[in-house]
Design a protein around this motif. Structure first.
Motif, PDB file in Angstrom:
ATOM      1  N   LEU A  96       6.212  28.485  53.238  1.00  0.00           N
ATOM      2  CA  LEU A  96       7.592  28.816  52.752  1.00  0.00           C
ATOM      3  C   LEU A  96       8.642  27.846  53.608  1.00  0.00           C
ATOM      4  O   LEU A  96       9.340  27.477  52.944  1.00  0.00           O
ATOM      5  N   PHE A 100      10.676  25.197  51.795  1.00  0.00           N
ATOM      6  CA  PHE A 100      12.226  25.097  51.644  1.00  0.00           C
ATOM      7  C   PHE A 100      12.791  24.067  52.343  1.00  0.00           C
ATOM      8  O   PHE A 100      13.661  23.360  51.759  1.00  0.00           O
ATOM      9  N   ALA A 182       6.143  25.848  46.436  1.00  0.00           N
ATOM     10  CA  ALA A 182       7.322  26.590  46.913  1.00  0.00           C
ATOM     11  C   ALA A 182       8.471  25.822  46.942  1.00  0.00           C
ATOM     12  O   ALA A 182       9.508  26.057  46.345  1.00  0.00           O
ATOM     13  N   PHE A 186      12.060  26.674  44.989  1.00  0.00           N
ATOM     14  CA  PHE A 186      12.956  26.723  45.897  1.00  0.00           C
ATOM     15  C   PHE A 186      14.123  25.709  45.345  1.00  0.00           C
ATOM     16  O   PHE A 186      15.403  25.903  45.334  1.00  0.00           O
ATOM     17  N   LEU A 217      20.521  30.735  52.193  1.00  0.00           N
ATOM     18  CA  LEU A 217      19.436  31.678  52.412  1.00  0.00           C
ATOM     19  C   LEU A 217      19.741  33.008  51.599  1.00  0.00           C
ATOM     20  O   LEU A 217      18.904  33.599  50.843  1.00  0.00           O
ATOM     21  N   ARG A 221      17.276  34.931  48.030  1.00  0.00           N
ATOM     22  CA  ARG A 221      16.350  35.970  48.311  1.00  0.00           C
ATOM     23  C   ARG A 221      15.424  36.237  47.041  1.00  0.00           C
ATOM     24  O   ARG A 221      14.372  36.581  47.322  1.00  0.00           O
ATOM     25  N   THR A 223      14.182  34.434  45.065  1.00  0.00           N
ATOM     26  CA  THR A 223      13.309  33.234  44.913  1.00  0.00           C
ATOM     27  C   THR A 223      12.102  33.576  46.161  1.00  0.00           C
ATOM     28  O   THR A 223      10.840  33.312  45.930  1.00  0.00           O
ATOM     29  N   THR A 224      12.851  33.616  47.419  1.00  0.00           N
ATOM     30  CA  THR A 224      11.943  33.813  48.466  1.00  0.00           C
ATOM     31  C   THR A 224      10.987  35.071  48.168  1.00  0.00           C
ATOM     32  O   THR A 224       9.726  34.981  48.649  1.00  0.00           O
TER      33      THR A 224
END
Lengths: 304, 404
Positions: A96, A100, A182, A186, A217, A221, A223-224
C-alpha cells in the motif's frame, strides 16, 4: 391506451429477460462449473479420506480435528498459519505504501505519466517464475546485487532467502515491488479528488504536507479500504511466489511455508486430498471472518 | 433467431468433429494402441525416445505406442487426476515411492508371470516394485548419489566419515570464504539422501515386517550428527549461494549423475572428480528412479507389457537410460552401457550395487517430507540433539502408520 400496449410491453420485457439470461449465461455457467461445483466438492471431500486415486472414505470431522489439534500428524499446520499471517501483516502495508508513493509521485509529474504507469505496473504482469528467478539472483548471499549494494555502504547483508527470520520480510519486499495494481487504483482515486479543494486550501496557506494529511489521505479512504480488503484476501492465499522460490521445501526451516503451499503439499504430494480440502474450507471461513471484521472495524468513508 | 440456431448448431458440429479428431477416434481392430506417459525430456531426448518407440513398433507391427510427455513437476498431479477421472493412460512412469499408494488403490495391473526374469535386475531397483510380495512394475531407470569433489581443493577424496570431517575442516580453515561441504538440508532431497548415511552406519529406516520405526536408532543419530559436524566447517551463508559447488565455493557435495553433464556443459572450468560416498561401517547408497507400470484400466495390457519389457531388456535398457541421463536397471544392459567407460559415471554404477530400496509404505513421502525433513532441519541447522529430533519424527511416523 394502456390496455392496448400491455401485451406488447410484456412481450418486450420477456424478450429482454431472455436476452439478459443469454448474455449472462456464459459467466454464470463459468461460475457454476468452475467455482461453485468444485467448491461444493471440496466441502464434501473435506469430510473424507481421499487420495484422488481410490474411492473416498467418509471420515466425518476427523480431518478438521486432526489438522487443528494433532501436532504430530500436522506438525507444521500452525506454523503455516503464522507464516501467512505475518506475510499478510507485512506485505499488505508495504505494497500500500509503495503503491501510494508511486501514484502520488506520478500524479505530481506533468509529463510522461503513461510511461511511469507502465513501468511501475510491469512487475505485476511479469510471469511469476521470472519474478522469482530475478529475486533469487538479487538476494543471492554471495553475488546478489542487494548485498553488493549494502557492502558498498559497509553493511553486511543477511542471507535473505537462507535465514528463517528474514524470509518473510524478503517476500514482503517483493510484494511491495509488485504493487502496481495498488498504484493504478490509488492514481484513479487521486484523479477523483476535485482540484478545487487543493486550490481553496492553497488560498488558505496550506503547504503540501498539510494538503496530503488533511485532503488527499482522508478522501482516499474508500480506495484504501478496498485495497486493504482485497490485499489481505490475496495475501492469505499467497502461493505462486513461494512455490517458485522454494518449491516443496518451503525455505530454511520451512520459514516460507505459506498456508496454501502447505495445503498443496498435503493434497498433491502426500496424497491427502481430503485433509487438503478441509484446510481449504478452513481458509475460506477465515477469509470470510477477516473480511467481515474489516468491514466492521476499518473506517470506510471520510467522516469530516 | 433461426439464423442464430443454425449458427450454434454448425459451431457445435465443428467443435465435436474437431474433438473427435483430437482424440484420434477408434483405431482399427487389428491395431493395439499403448498410451504411455513419461516425464517431458529435452527436445533432443524426445526425438531419440520417439526413434526407440519406432523400432519397437517395427518388431511389433500390430502395436502403436503413443508417447505423452508431461513436465516432471506436474506428472504425479496430472496422473492422479487423470486416473481419478477414469481417463488415465495405459502405461507410464511411476516414481518409486508412489508404487505402494497406487498398488493399494487398485490402480495398477500386476506384472504377469514370466514377463521379466527378476535376477536380471539390480535388487534395489527391483524391490521398489514389490508390495506385499507381489510385483507391480518393471524398473526402467535408476539413480543414486556419490561424493563430488573439487580437485583444486581436495586432492584425495575422503573414503571414511572421519576423513570427510577432517577434509572439510581443512578446506574451511585454509580459506574461511570456502565451505567444506554443501551439507544437505532438512528438505525432501536431504531426507532422500539420509538413508545412505544411516545404512553406512549399519542402520535402516523402517522394519516393515515387524512394524518398527528404525530411523531414531543410534545409526541414524550418528548420521545426523555427522551432517551437523560438517556444518561447522561449511557455513550456510556460503553454501546458500546458487550452485555453490559448481562455482567453487564448496569443496564437496553429495549429488547424483545428472550433475555430471550439467557441470561439463555449464561450468566447464570446474575440475571435479566423483568418488563413492564416504563410509562409516559399510559401503551404502540411496536409490531413486522410475518404474514402468501398466494401469488397471489399460485397454491393451499385453501390448503395454511388451513395450515395458522392450524398454527394460538387455539391449534397449542401456540405450533408454543413456537417452534420459539415468542408469540401466538391467544388469546386462549396465555392462554394455557406454557409461562404464566414463570414470565419473562408473562410480555411480558401482554405488548402485549397495543401493538401499526405500520403504514401501504408501505414507513414505509424507514421512520423508514432513517428519524426517523436519528432524534433519532441527538436528543439523536447529541445534536440537539428533536423538530428540529423530525421536519426535519417529513418534509422528508411528502415529501416521498406526504402528503403536
Amino acid at each position: 391506451m394502456n390496455g392496448v400496449h400491455r401485451p406488447s410491453s410484456w412481450h418486450r420485457r420477456r424478450r429482454d429477460a431472455l436476452a439478459g439470461f443469454a448474455f449472462t449465461a456464459p459467466a454464470m455457467l463459468h461460475t457454476l462449473v468452475f467455482m461453485l461445483v468444485p467448491a461444493g466438492a471440496a466441502l464434501y471431500f473435506s469430510f473424507t479420506e481421499w487420495d484422488m486415486i481410490s474411492p473416498a472414505r467418509w471420515a466425518g470431522l476427523r480431518n478438521y480435528r486432526e489438522i487443528l489439534f494433532d501436532s504430530d500428524l500436522y506438525p507444521d499446520f500452525w506454523k503455516s498459519v503464522r507464516v501467512t499471517a505475518l506475510y499478510a501483516l507485512l506485505s499488505v502495508p508495504a505494497s500500500l505504501v509503495t503503491g501510494f508513493v508511486q501514484a502520488y509521485l506520478i500524479d505530481l509529474v506533468r509529463r510522461g505519466q503513461a510511461f511511469y504507469r507502465l513501468v511501475f505496473y510491469l512487475p505485476v504482469i511479469t510471469a511469476e517464475a521470472a519474478v522469482a528467478a530475478i529475486w533469487k539472483w538479487l538476494y543471492d548471499p554471495q553475488f546478489g546485487l542487494i548485498n553488493a549494494g549494502l557492502d558498498v555502504l559497509g553493511v553486511a547483508g543477511p542471507d535473505w532467502l537462507g535465514t528463517p527470520g528474514v524470509v518473510i520480510p524478503a517476500l514482503a519486499l517483493i510484494a511491495a515491488w509488485q504493487s502496481g495494481t495498488a498504484m493504478l487504483i490509488f492514481l484513479a482515486g487521486l484523479k477523483g479528488i476535485p482540484r478545487t479543494y487543493y486550490e481553496a486550501s492553497e488560498v488558505d496557506g496550506a503547504n503540501r504536507w498539510q494538503q496530503l494529511g488533511r485532503i488527499t489521505l482522508p478522501l482516499l479512504r474508500p480506495t484504501t479500504f478496498y485495497l486493504v480488503v482485497t490485499g489481505v484476501i490475496a495475501a492469505l492465499q499467497v502461493f505462486g511466489i513461494v512455490y517458485v522460490l522454494f518449491g516443496g521445501n518451503a525455505g530454511p526451516e520451512r520459514s516460507g511455508l505459506s498456508y496454501v503451499l502447505h495445503l498443496y503439499l498435503f493434497g498433491y504430494r502426500n496424497g491427502a486430498m481430503g485433509a487438503a480440502s478441509a484446510m481449504s474450507v478452513l481458509l475460506f471461513v477465515t477469509i470470510l471472518l477477516v473480511t467481515a471484521a474489516q468491514f466492521r472495524l476499518v473506517p470506510r468513508q471520510y467522516e469530516g | 433467431m433461426r439464423a442464430l440456431v443454425r449458427w450454434v448448431a454448425a459451431t457445435a458440429a465443428v467443435v465435436s468433429l474437431a474433438a473427435s479428431a483430437a482424440c484420434g477416434g477408434d483405431s482399427p481392430a487389428t491395431e493395439k494402441v499403448v498410451e504411455f506417459w513419461y516425464y517431458q525430456p529435452t527436445p533432443d531426448q524426445s526425438k531419440q525416445i520417439k526413434q526407440l518407440a519406432k523400432r519397437f513398433e517395427e518388431t511389433e507391427p500390430t502395436i502403436t505406442v503413443r508417447l505423452t510427455e508431461i513436465p516432471k513437476d506436474d506428472y504425479n498431479t496430472k496422473l492422479s487426476s487423470a486416473l481419478g477421472g477414469g481417463r488415465g493412460p495405459d502405461a507410464g512412469y511411476l516414481d518409486q515411492p508412489l508404487m505402494a499408494r497406487y498398488a493399494n488403490a487398485g490402480q495398477l495391473a500386476e506384472v504377469p508371470a514370466g514377463t521379466i526374469t527378476e535376477s536380471d535386475f539390480y535388487d534395489g531397483a527391483l524391490r521398489t516394485n514389490k508390495i506385499s510380495g507381489k510385483l507391480w512394475g518393471i524398473p526402467l531407470q535408476q539413480t543414486t548419489v556419490a561424493l563430488f569433489y573439487n580437485r583444486k581443493l581436495v586432492s584425495t577424496p575422503p573414503a571414511t566419515w572421519s576423513e570427510l570431517v577432517a577434509e572439510s575442516a581443512r578446506v574451511h580453515r585454509e580459506n574461511p570464504n570456502l565451505a567444506g561441504v554443501n551439507v544437505p538440508k532438512g528438505d525432501g532431497f536431504g531426507a532422500w539422501l539420509f538413508p545412505a548415511f544411516v545404512a553406512s552406519a549399519g542402520g535402516t529406516m523402517l522394519d516393515e515386517s515387524s512394524r518398527r520405526i528404525a530411523f531414531a536408532d543410534p545409526p541414524a543419530q550418528e548420521a545426523l550428527a555427522l551432517w551437523r559436524k560438517l556444518l561447522e566447517s561449511s557455513p550456510r551463508q556460503i553454501t546458500n549461494s546458487e550452485n555453490p559447488f559448481h562455482k567453487g565455493l564448496a569443496a564437496m557435495m553429495f549429488s547424483g549423475p545428472w550433475e555430471v553433464p550439467a557441470i561439463r556443459q555449464q561450468f566447464p572450468q570446474l575440475d571435479f572428480g566423483v568418488a563413492p560416498l564416504p563410509r562409516k561401517d559399510v559401503a551404502a547408497s540411496n536409490i531413486g528412479g522410475d518404474n514402468g507400470v501398466v494401469f488397471g484400466k489399460a485397454r491393451n495390457p499385453d501390448a503395454a507389457w511388451k513395450w515395458l519389457r522392450f524398454l527394460s531388456d538387455a539391449t534397449h535398457n542401456a540405450e533408454f537410460s543413456n537417452i534420459t541421463g539415468n542408469f540401466p536397471t538391467n544388469r546386462k544392459a549396465a555392462q554394455a552401457a557406454k557409461i562404464n567407460t566414463d570414470p565419473a559415471f562408473k562410480v555411480f554404477v558401482d554405488q548402485l550395487e549397495t543401493a538401499q530400496a526405500r520403504p514401501t509404505v504408501p505414507e513414505w513421502i509424507q514421512i520423508n517430507d514432513e517428519y524426517l525433513a523436519k528432524a534433519i532441519e532441527e538436528g543439523v541447522d536447529g541445534g536440537r540433539s539428533p536423538a530428540d529430533a529423530l525421536a519426535d519424527a519417529a513418534a509422528r511416523a508411528r502415529k501416521l502408520l498406526g504402528w503403536q
